[in-house]
Design an enzyme around this catalytic site. Structure first.
Site, short mmCIF file in Angstrom:
data_model
loop_
_atom_site.label_atom_id
_atom_site.label_comp_id
_atom_site.label_asym_id
_atom_site.label_seq_id
_atom_site.Cartn_x
_atom_site.Cartn_y
_atom_site.Cartn_z
N LEU A 9 -63.13 20.16 -25.47
CA LEU A 9 -64.39 20.22 -24.73
C LEU A 9 -64.43 21.45 -23.82
CD1 LEU A 9 -64.68 16.48 -23.66
CD2 LEU A 9 -65.51 17.56 -25.76
N ASP A 10 -65.63 21.94 -23.60
CA ASP A 10 -65.79 23.05 -22.67
C ASP A 10 -66.27 22.51 -21.32
OD1 ASP A 10 -68.55 22.59 -22.97
OD2 ASP A 10 -68.85 24.34 -24.24
N SER A 11 -66.67 23.38 -20.43
CA SER A 11 -67.06 22.97 -19.08
C SER A 11 -68.34 22.14 -19.07
CB SER A 11 -67.22 24.20 -18.18
OG SER A 11 -68.24 25.05 -18.69
N GLN A 12 -69.09 22.13 -20.16
CA GLN A 12 -70.31 21.32 -20.26
C GLN A 12 -70.02 19.95 -20.86
OE1 GLN A 12 -72.41 24.13 -22.71
NE2 GLN A 12 -73.58 24.91 -20.97
N ILE A 22 -68.94 19.27 -23.82
CA ILE A 22 -69.24 19.22 -25.25
C ILE A 22 -68.19 20.03 -25.99
CG2 ILE A 22 -71.73 18.87 -24.95
CD1 ILE A 22 -72.14 21.87 -25.48
#
Length: 142
Positions: free
Chosen positions: A17-20, A22
């Site tokens: 996952l990234d910082s969003q 997702i």
């Protein structure tokens, strides 16, 4: 699995996952690659063994359409079909589909080619396998 000749089911891992919160877009490339490698293994072609023989299938072009985002806990399938493109190239059409609702999350078109001892060249065992399992041949078997 309409028109798809192979499918593998995977789970999103939290470190993807990234910082969003997702799945990072680059991670989809890993999913697509894993699907292709699993397909090749199921048809009797092992990348490590091919490499020891001086044969390396390599990606030469990727086009991805991102449709929706996978999230933590999602289970999904990577589907594919393949078509030969001459003696050296192969075209994979792939999808990532969320298992819970069947929504297509991403579509990809990947072109691969074979290198033999570091130079473009035919690899008959790959060519035969791809032709045998191509979508066109699969349709004839139905």
């Amino acid at each position: 699995m309409k028109d798809w000749i192979f499918e593998v089911t995977l789970d999103v891992r939290d470190y993807e996952l990234d910082s969003q919160a997702i799945v990072n877009n680059a991670t989809y490339l890993n999913y697509f690659e894993h699907g292709r490698h699993m397909f090749m293994r199921t048809i009797g072609l092992d990348f490590a063994e091919l490499h020891t023989q001086g044969i390396d299938p390599v990606v030469v072009n990727i086009e991805v359409d991102y449709r929706q985002s996978l999230r933590s806990g999602d289970r999904f399938s990577v589907r594919l079909k393949v078509e030969p493109r001459g003696r050296l190239r192969y075209r994979f059409t792939q999808q990532i589909v969320r298992s819970s609702d069947g929504v297509v999350m991403a579509d990809a078109r990947i072109t691969a080619a074979t290198l033999v001892n570091g130079r473009p060249g035919p690899a008959p065992m790959i060519q035969e396998a791809v032709e045998k399992f191509s979508s066109h041949e699969a349709e004839k078997r139905r």
